[in-house]
Design a protein around this motif. Structure first.
Motif, PDB file in Angstrom:
ATOM      1  N   SER A  58     -33.073  23.043   6.188  1.00  0.00           N
ATOM      2  CA  SER A  58     -32.809  24.259   6.965  1.00  0.00           C
ATOM      3  C   SER A  58     -33.828  24.440   8.079  1.00  0.00           C
ATOM      4  CB  SER A  58     -32.811  25.485   6.054  1.00  0.00           C
ATOM      5  OG  SER A  58     -34.070  25.648   5.420  1.00  0.00           O
ATOM      6  N   GLY A  59     -35.050  23.945   7.840  1.00  0.00           N
ATOM      7  CA  GLY A  59     -36.082  24.039   8.861  1.00  0.00           C
ATOM      8  C   GLY A  59     -35.783  23.217  10.085  1.00  0.00           C
ATOM      9  N   MET A  60     -34.989  22.162   9.926  1.00  0.00           N
ATOM     10  CA  MET A  60     -34.550  21.376  11.086  1.00  0.00           C
ATOM     11  C   MET A  60     -33.226  21.879  11.640  1.00  0.00           C
ATOM     12  SD  MET A  60     -35.641  17.410  10.324  1.00  0.00           S
ATOM     13  CE  MET A  60     -35.039  17.334   8.623  1.00  0.00           C
ATOM     14  N   ILE A  61     -32.315  22.244  10.749  1.00  0.00           N
ATOM     15  CA  ILE A  61     -30.982  22.672  11.187  1.00  0.00           C
ATOM     16  C   ILE A  61     -31.046  23.897  12.095  1.00  0.00           C
ATOM     17  CG2 ILE A  61     -28.807  23.663  10.353  1.00  0.00           C
ATOM     18  CD1 ILE A  61     -29.091  21.803   7.903  1.00  0.00           C
ATOM     19  N   LYS A  62     -32.028  24.777  11.865  1.00  0.00           N
ATOM     20  CA  LYS A  62     -32.105  25.988  12.683  1.00  0.00           C
ATOM     21  C   LYS A  62     -32.421  25.681  14.143  1.00  0.00           C
ATOM     22  CE  LYS A  62     -36.961  27.222  11.771  1.00  0.00           C
ATOM     23  NZ  LYS A  62     -37.841  28.237  11.131  1.00  0.00           N
ATOM     24  N   HIS A  63     -32.853  24.464  14.435  1.00  0.00           N
ATOM     25  CA  HIS A  63     -33.142  24.062  15.809  1.00  0.00           C
ATOM     26  C   HIS A  63     -31.964  23.344  16.467  1.00  0.00           C
ATOM     27  CE1 HIS A  63     -37.421  25.121  15.640  1.00  0.00           C
ATOM     28  NE2 HIS A  63     -37.401  24.658  14.405  1.00  0.00           N
ATOM     29  N   THR A  64     -30.834  23.282  15.767  1.00  0.00           N
ATOM     30  CA  THR A  64     -29.650  22.623  16.316  1.00  0.00           C
ATOM     31  C   THR A  64     -29.129  23.384  17.529  1.00  0.00           C
ATOM     32  OG1 THR A  64     -29.022  21.827  14.126  1.00  0.00           O
ATOM     33  CG2 THR A  64     -27.300  21.855  15.801  1.00  0.00           C
ATOM     34  N   ARG A  65     -28.745  22.633  18.558  1.00  0.00           N
ATOM     35  CA  ARG A  65     -28.150  23.248  19.748  1.00  0.00           C
ATOM     36  C   ARG A  65     -26.709  23.654  19.442  1.00  0.00           C
ATOM     37  NH1 ARG A  65     -29.201  18.187  23.560  1.00  0.00           N
ATOM     38  NH2 ARG A  65     -28.468  17.262  21.586  1.00  0.00           N
ATOM     39  N   HIS A  66     -26.286  24.772  20.004  1.00  0.00           N
ATOM     40  CA  HIS A  66     -24.933  25.262  19.755  1.00  0.00           C
ATOM     41  C   HIS A  66     -24.137  25.437  21.048  1.00  0.00           C
ATOM     42  CE1 HIS A  66     -25.710  25.949  15.489  1.00  0.00           C
ATOM     43  NE2 HIS A  66     -26.870  26.474  15.834  1.00  0.00           N
ATOM     44  N   HIS A  67     -24.512  24.659  22.076  1.00  0.00           N
ATOM     45  CA  HIS A  67     -23.841  24.793  23.370  1.00  0.00           C
ATOM     46  C   HIS A  67     -22.413  24.251  23.329  1.00  0.00           C
ATOM     47  CE1 HIS A  67     -27.802  25.842  24.634  1.00  0.00           C
ATOM     48  NE2 HIS A  67     -28.275  24.615  24.569  1.00  0.00           N
ATOM     49  N   ASP A  68     -22.223  23.146  22.643  1.00  0.00           N
ATOM     50  CA  ASP A  68     -20.894  22.541  22.540  1.00  0.00           C
ATOM     51  C   ASP A  68     -20.857  21.611  21.340  1.00  0.00           C
ATOM     52  OD1 ASP A  68     -21.824  19.835  23.352  1.00  0.00           O
ATOM     53  OD2 ASP A  68     -22.156  20.824  25.277  1.00  0.00           O
ATOM     54  N   ASP A  69     -19.661  21.128  21.023  1.00  0.00           N
ATOM     55  CA  ASP A  69     -19.482  20.295  19.832  1.00  0.00           C
ATOM     56  C   ASP A  69     -20.276  18.997  19.903  1.00  0.00           C
ATOM     57  OD1 ASP A  69     -17.880  22.086  18.548  1.00  0.00           O
ATOM     58  OD2 ASP A  69     -15.989  21.148  19.141  1.00  0.00           O
ATOM     59  N   LEU A  70     -20.412  18.423  21.094  1.00  0.00           N
ATOM     60  CA  LEU A  70     -21.126  17.156  21.223  1.00  0.00           C
ATOM     61  C   LEU A  70     -22.608  17.332  20.893  1.00  0.00           C
ATOM     62  CD1 LEU A  70     -21.199  14.187  21.890  1.00  0.00           C
ATOM     63  CD2 LEU A  70     -21.498  14.787  24.315  1.00  0.00           C
ATOM     64  N   ASN A  71     -23.212  18.390  21.424  1.00  0.00           N
ATOM     65  CA  ASN A  71     -24.622  18.644  21.120  1.00  0.00           C
ATOM     66  C   ASN A  71     -24.834  18.887  19.634  1.00  0.00           C
ATOM     67  OD1 ASN A  71     -25.806  18.407  23.690  1.00  0.00           O
ATOM     68  ND2 ASN A  71     -25.231  20.499  24.245  1.00  0.00           N
ATOM     69  N   ILE A  72     -23.919  19.618  19.024  1.00  0.00           N
ATOM     70  CA  ILE A  72     -24.013  19.888  17.592  1.00  0.00           C
ATOM     71  C   ILE A  72     -23.955  18.582  16.811  1.00  0.00           C
ATOM     72  CG2 ILE A  72     -22.844  20.942  15.612  1.00  0.00           C
ATOM     73  CD1 ILE A  72     -21.897  23.168  17.506  1.00  0.00           C
ATOM     74  N   LEU A  73     -23.017  17.712  17.168  1.00  0.00           N
ATOM     75  CA  LEU A  73     -22.860  16.437  16.475  1.00  0.00           C
ATOM     76  C   LEU A  73     -24.101  15.570  16.627  1.00  0.00           C
ATOM     77  CD1 LEU A  73     -21.338  14.234  14.967  1.00  0.00           C
ATOM     78  CD2 LEU A  73     -20.238  13.607  17.133  1.00  0.00           C
ATOM     79  N   VAL A  74     -24.591  15.441  17.854  1.00  0.00           N
ATOM     80  CA  VAL A  74     -25.759  14.592  18.103  1.00  0.00           C
ATOM     81  C   VAL A  74     -26.959  15.101  17.310  1.00  0.00           C
ATOM     82  CG1 VAL A  74     -27.438  13.845  19.853  1.00  0.00           C
ATOM     83  CG2 VAL A  74     -24.980  13.767  20.345  1.00  0.00           C
ATOM     84  N   ASP A  75     -27.163  16.403  17.319  1.00  0.00           N
ATOM     85  CA  ASP A  75     -28.298  16.963  16.575  1.00  0.00           C
ATOM     86  C   ASP A  75     -28.134  16.758  15.075  1.00  0.00           C
ATOM     87  OD1 ASP A  75     -29.514  17.717  18.892  1.00  0.00           O
ATOM     88  OD2 ASP A  75     -29.245  19.872  18.629  1.00  0.00           O
ATOM     89  N   ARG A  76     -26.927  16.919  14.567  1.00  0.00           N
ATOM     90  CA  ARG A  76     -26.690  16.704  13.136  1.00  0.00           C
ATOM     91  C   ARG A  76     -26.994  15.258  12.747  1.00  0.00           C
ATOM     92  NH1 ARG A  76     -21.092  18.959  10.814  1.00  0.00           N
ATOM     93  NH2 ARG A  76     -22.106  18.209   8.895  1.00  0.00           N
ATOM     94  N   LEU A  77     -26.635  14.334  13.616  1.00  0.00           N
ATOM     95  CA  LEU A  77     -26.883  12.928  13.332  1.00  0.00           C
ATOM     96  C   LEU A  77     -28.373  12.601  13.391  1.00  0.00           C
ATOM     97  CD1 LEU A  77     -23.903  11.383  15.344  1.00  0.00           C
ATOM     98  CD2 LEU A  77     -24.136  11.472  12.848  1.00  0.00           C
ATOM     99  N   ILE A  78     -29.082  13.198  14.347  1.00  0.00           N
ATOM    100  CA  ILE A  78     -30.533  12.984  14.428  1.00  0.00           C
ATOM    101  C   ILE A  78     -31.214  13.549  13.183  1.00  0.00           C
ATOM    102  CG2 ILE A  78     -32.650  13.593  15.679  1.00  0.00           C
ATOM    103  CD1 ILE A  78     -30.954  13.623  18.252  1.00  0.00           C
ATOM    104  N   ILE A  79     -30.814  14.749  12.786  1.00  0.00           N
ATOM    105  CA  ILE A  79     -31.382  15.353  11.570  1.00  0.00           C
ATOM    106  C   ILE A  79     -31.082  14.474  10.362  1.00  0.00           C
ATOM    107  CG2 ILE A  79     -31.174  17.305   9.964  1.00  0.00           C
ATOM    108  CD1 ILE A  79     -30.697  19.078  12.480  1.00  0.00           C
ATOM    109  N   GLY A  80     -29.858  13.964  10.280  1.00  0.00           N
ATOM    110  CA  GLY A  80     -29.503  13.065   9.193  1.00  0.00           C
ATOM    111  C   GLY A  80     -30.385  11.834   9.162  1.00  0.00           C
ATOM    112  N   ALA A  81     -30.700  11.311  10.340  1.00  0.00           N
ATOM    113  CA  ALA A  81     -31.571  10.140  10.426  1.00  0.00           C
ATOM    114  C   ALA A  81     -32.954  10.454   9.875  1.00  0.00           C
ATOM    115  CB  ALA A  81     -31.673   9.668  11.874  1.00  0.00           C
ATOM    116  N   TYR A  82     -33.490  11.623  10.205  1.00  0.00           N
ATOM    117  CA  TYR A  82     -34.820  11.981   9.703  1.00  0.00           C
ATOM    118  C   TYR A  82     -34.822  12.217   8.193  1.00  0.00           C
ATOM    119  CZ  TYR A  82     -37.341  12.048  14.087  1.00  0.00           C
ATOM    120  OH  TYR A  82     -37.963  11.652  15.248  1.00  0.00           O
ATOM    121  N   ILE A  83     -33.782  12.842   7.685  1.00  0.00           N
ATOM    122  CA  ILE A  83     -33.715  13.083   6.239  1.00  0.00           C
ATOM    123  C   ILE A  83     -33.672  11.757   5.486  1.00  0.00           C
ATOM    124  CG2 ILE A  83     -32.270  13.997   4.376  1.00  0.00           C
ATOM    125  CD1 ILE A  83     -31.450  16.265   6.297  1.00  0.00           C
ATOM    126  N   GLU A  84     -32.839  10.827   5.959  1.00  0.00           N
ATOM    127  CA  GLU A  84     -32.733   9.531   5.289  1.00  0.00           C
ATOM    128  C   GLU A  84     -34.027   8.732   5.425  1.00  0.00           C
ATOM    129  OE1 GLU A  84     -30.282   8.561   3.417  1.00  0.00           O
ATOM    130  OE2 GLU A  84     -28.963  10.256   3.835  1.00  0.00           O
TER     131      GLU A  84
END
Length: 210
Positions: free
Chosen positions: A99-125
């Protein structure tokens, strides 16, 4: 071989797990295993969520499907280990980490949301991989062997998430990756009120299971 396998993970992360986290984990292996099971279950759920939302991205569907299968298999393995050790699978409060990373996700459009989710996923793994390697030498033979066996898949999961983020962004995302790297490192290095598999520096060597 292990060092070569983990080199990209170590290069990606901005810090290593503090020794104090390892000390607390060794004293609280029941909590560690329960939360590890939770992490595997959440990782599978995240992959399934991506598959549900992004039906038009074929590479993501294949990658997420494989990841979900592997994470669920890991979940089963952890639960089996817990069962053999008479550890009851109880409810744990979530850590602040994701949640500490997800709260920094951009919400401008679906592409930004997806890219940020994937980057966060990379850090978690990547962090999961680093922590498995960090604690494995200190565990009993069964757990050490199990955690070491997870390194290859976890390092591949991190690389897959990052590659998809770069592919779908269609532009240089290095600054965004670095930004999340700093956020992730801060969560790992700063004091944390609870011990979890991805928690920061525990404020005490003796933690509760709730």
């Amino acid at each position: 071989m292990t060092q070569a396998l983990l080199a990209p993970t170590y290069d990606f992360l901005h810090c290593e797990t503090p020794a104090l986290w390892v000390d607390v984990a060794l004293e609280n292996q029941t909590v560690m295993l329960i939360d590890h099971a939770n992490c595997e279950k959440k990782a599978a759920a995240t992959a399934m969520s991506l598959m549900t939302k992004y039906l038009d991205r074929t590479e993501l569907l294949f990658c997420a499907a494989r990841l979900a299968r592997e994470e669920l298999h890991h979940f089963e393995q952890v639960v089996e280990i817990m069962q053999k050790r008479n550890i009851t699978y109880t409810q744990l409060s979530p850590s602040r980490y994701a949640s500490g990373m997800i709260k920094h996700t951009r919400h401008h459009d679906d592409l930004n949301i997806l890219v940020d989710r994937l980057i966060i996923g990379a850090y978690i793994e990547a962090r999961s991989c680093e922590r498995f390697a960090k604690i494995a030498p200190h565990l009993d033979e069964t757990l050490s062997r199990f955690y070491t066996s997870l390194l290859r898949s976890e390092s591949r999961h991190f690389a897959d998430y990052l590659a998809l983020a770069e592919q779908y962004a269609g532009t240089d995302i290095s600054e965004r990756v670095e930004e999340f790297g700093r956020i992730e490192a801060e969560l790992i290095l700063t004091p944390d009120e609870q011990f979890r598999f991805h928690s920061g520096v525990p404020v005490t060597l003796h933690t509760s299971s709730c």
